[in-house]
Design a protein around this motif. Structure first.
Motif, PDB file in Angstrom:
ATOM      1  N   SER A 167       0.814  -1.176   0.024  1.00 35.41           N
ATOM      2  CA  SER A 167       0.040   0.090   0.060  1.00 35.41           C
ATOM      3  C   SER A 167       0.947   1.162   0.115  1.00 35.41           C
ATOM      4  O   SER A 167       2.062   1.267   0.828  1.00 35.41           O
ATOM      5  N   THR A 168       0.566   2.532  -0.771  1.00 35.61           N
ATOM      6  CA  THR A 168       1.260   3.539  -0.677  1.00 35.61           C
ATOM      7  C   THR A 168       0.343   4.672  -0.478  1.00 35.61           C
ATOM      8  O   THR A 168      -1.102   4.506  -0.972  1.00 35.61           O
ATOM      9  N   ALA A 169       0.828   5.651   0.036  1.00 37.50           N
ATOM     10  CA  ALA A 169       0.064   6.987  -0.046  1.00 37.50           C
ATOM     11  C   ALA A 169       0.849   8.229  -0.542  1.00 37.50           C
ATOM     12  O   ALA A 169       1.919   8.085  -0.128  1.00 37.50           O
ATOM     13  N   ALA A 170       0.230   9.122  -1.421  1.00 40.40           N
ATOM     14  CA  ALA A 170       0.909  10.091  -1.928  1.00 40.40           C
ATOM     15  C   ALA A 170       0.290  11.533  -1.636  1.00 40.40           C
ATOM     16  O   ALA A 170      -0.836  11.489  -1.488  1.00 40.40           O
ATOM     17  N   ASP A 171       0.890  12.477  -1.581  1.00 39.55           N
ATOM     18  CA  ASP A 171       0.412  13.836  -1.029  1.00 39.55           C
ATOM     19  C   ASP A 171       0.024  14.499  -2.586  1.00 39.55           C
ATOM     20  O   ASP A 171      -0.122  14.121  -3.504  1.00 39.55           O
ATOM     21  N   ALA A 172      -0.240  15.820  -2.023  1.00 42.36           N
ATOM     22  CA  ALA A 172      -0.895  16.669  -3.282  1.00 42.36           C
ATOM     23  C   ALA A 172       0.115  16.934  -4.449  1.00 42.36           C
ATOM     24  O   ALA A 172      -0.409  16.895  -5.755  1.00 42.36           O
ATOM     25  N   SER A 173       1.339  16.631  -4.266  1.00 39.64           N
ATOM     26  CA  SER A 173       2.231  16.816  -5.467  1.00 39.64           C
ATOM     27  C   SER A 173       2.675  15.540  -6.190  1.00 39.64           C
ATOM     28  O   SER A 173       3.507  15.466  -7.169  1.00 39.64           O
ATOM     29  N   GLY A 174       1.923  14.545  -5.635  1.00 41.46           N
ATOM     30  CA  GLY A 174       2.261  13.124  -6.126  1.00 41.46           C
ATOM     31  C   GLY A 174       3.260  12.446  -5.719  1.00 41.46           C
ATOM     32  O   GLY A 174       3.765  11.085  -5.722  1.00 41.46           O
ATOM     33  N   SER A 175       4.094  13.011  -4.583  1.00 42.98           N
ATOM     34  CA  SER A 175       5.333  12.345  -3.621  1.00 42.98           C
ATOM     35  C   SER A 175       4.810  11.302  -2.798  1.00 42.98           C
ATOM     36  O   SER A 175       3.728  11.547  -2.050  1.00 42.98           O
ATOM     37  N   LYS A 176       5.511  10.173  -2.747  1.00 39.41           N
ATOM     38  CA  LYS A 176       5.024   9.011  -1.864  1.00 39.41           C
ATOM     39  C   LYS A 176       5.566   9.443  -0.509  1.00 39.41           C
ATOM     40  O   LYS A 176       6.586   9.778  -0.283  1.00 39.41           O
ATOM     41  N   VAL A 177       4.601   9.325   0.434  1.00 39.21           N
ATOM     42  CA  VAL A 177       4.726   9.837   1.814  1.00 39.21           C
ATOM     43  C   VAL A 177       4.627   8.597   2.752  1.00 39.21           C
ATOM     44  O   VAL A 177       5.400   8.958   3.780  1.00 39.21           O
ATOM     45  N   TRP A 178       4.004   7.616   2.271  1.00 43.12           N
ATOM     46  CA  TRP A 178       4.065   6.405   3.091  1.00 43.12           C
ATOM     47  C   TRP A 178       3.988   4.931   2.388  1.00 43.12           C
ATOM     48  O   TRP A 178       3.484   5.172   1.315  1.00 43.12           O
ATOM     49  N   GLU A 179       4.580   4.086   2.809  1.00 41.82           N
ATOM     50  CA  GLU A 179       4.381   2.770   1.833  1.00 41.82           C
ATOM     51  C   GLU A 179       4.494   1.933   2.969  1.00 41.82           C
ATOM     52  O   GLU A 179       5.042   1.806   4.226  1.00 41.82           O
TER      53      GLU A 179
END
Length: 326
Positions: A167-179
């Protein structure tokens, strides 16, 4: 009399419609514009459970990916309920590294209910988990989520099947912040219990451990944590349902215990110092509810902070973990 016939016909039609709805293969979209409702999610899980599934002989499945494409903020009541349930003291400056798992697990379950997923996950258990936080995360950030299932399944030494869910989460810029990389085990019902040689990990001497806290796990912990994640696997709910899968009592969610461990580490000042930060955990044995456990830490271990949750008497490992920065 005509009214009676109409009533009977209505019941038959409703029953047939319900059977049709449940027998229809799961309809899991690849992209979501909003969080799936629990009703929709459980319908797909039931449909998936009723399908006759055959594990591929070569253990090669089909790629499955489900994404939430519209940024979503944490549910405030769910986040507050999580902090209270796991014993966090107040509102932390940093979102716990385990928390995005709580938000995203509904998508993971939806992915596992996909018609191309070749296993029935009812009664499945967790083997290990690795969460990575790439920067400090605020509770009011809007994130997009993606969940993929590795099509290369693995059969372990006990004959059980291991499935990797990323699972991954990305911020508004599209950068991955959590995996997050979660390994789920689908238990082979024909395997023999007990016995077997000890692995190298089991024979290694553990570093000296210090008691962080005694953890009290109430009888309703499985239902409470399941209400947060949507994971109402029968093995966690009640003794009557867990017995269907070989557990005399309901067992605690492994990630609930991991979250309790993270909260106790934070209380004693063992927090993330730099990023990317990684929290690795391995699940050694199920924990029947209610129960009492010991949260421990090995502060002298290097280069990572080693921690563990032990049984009430401190004799057996329930979870072992490492917290470190890359």
């Amino acid at each position: 009399m005509d009214i009676c016939y109409i009533g009977v016909a209505g019941v038959i039609v409703c029953f047939a419609a319900a059977v049709w709805a449940l027998k229809t293969p799961p309809q899991v979209p690849r992209q979501l514009s909003e969080w799936p409702s629990l009703g929709f999610l459980y319908l797909q899980l039931i449909r998936s459970a009723l399908m006759r599934k055959r594990a591929p002989k070569d253990m090669k499945g089909k790629p499955i990916e489900v994404s939430l494409t519209v940024p979503a903020r944490f549910d405030a009541s769910r986040y507050a309920g999580f902090l209270k349930l796991v014993g966090c003291s107040g509102l932390p400056d940093q979102v716990p590294i385990c928390y995005p798992f709580i938000e995203s697990f509904r998508i993971s379950m939806l992915a596992m209910s996909h018609r191309d997923f070749p296993f029935n996950v009812l009664g499945a258990v967790l083997a290990r988990n690795t969460s990575t936080l790439y920067r400090k995360l605020a509770a009011d950030e809007a994130l997009t989520y993606s969940v993929s299932i590795d099509p290369n399944h693995v059969k372990n030494s006990k004959g059980d099947t291991e499935i990797a869910i990323v699972s991954t989460a990305a911020d508004a810029s599209g950068s991955k912040v959590w995996e997050n990389s979660l390994t789920v085990i689908v238990i082979n019902p024909k395997r023999q219990r007990g016995g077997g040689a000890k692995t190298a990990e089991a024979t290694q001497e553990s570093p000296k451990r210090e008691l962080l806290a005694e953890l009290s796990l109430p009888a309703n912990a499985g239902r409470a944590f399941g209400a947060l994640t949507g994971d109402r696997n029968p093995i966690h709910m009640h003794a009557l349902t867990s017995q269907l899968f070989g557990f005399k009592k309901p067992i605690a969610h492994a990630m609930y215990i991991v979250s309790r461990l993270e909260a106790e580490l934070a209380k004693k000042g063992y927090t993330i110092k730099s990023y990317p930060a990684v929290f690795e955990t391995e699940f050694k044995r199920p924990t029947p509810l209610p129960n009492k456990l010991q949260a421990t830490v090995s502060p002298t271990a290097q280069p990572s902070l080693q921690c563990a949750v032990l049984t009430r008497d401190g004799e057996k490992e329930v979870i072992v973990g490492r917290l470190y920065s890359k």
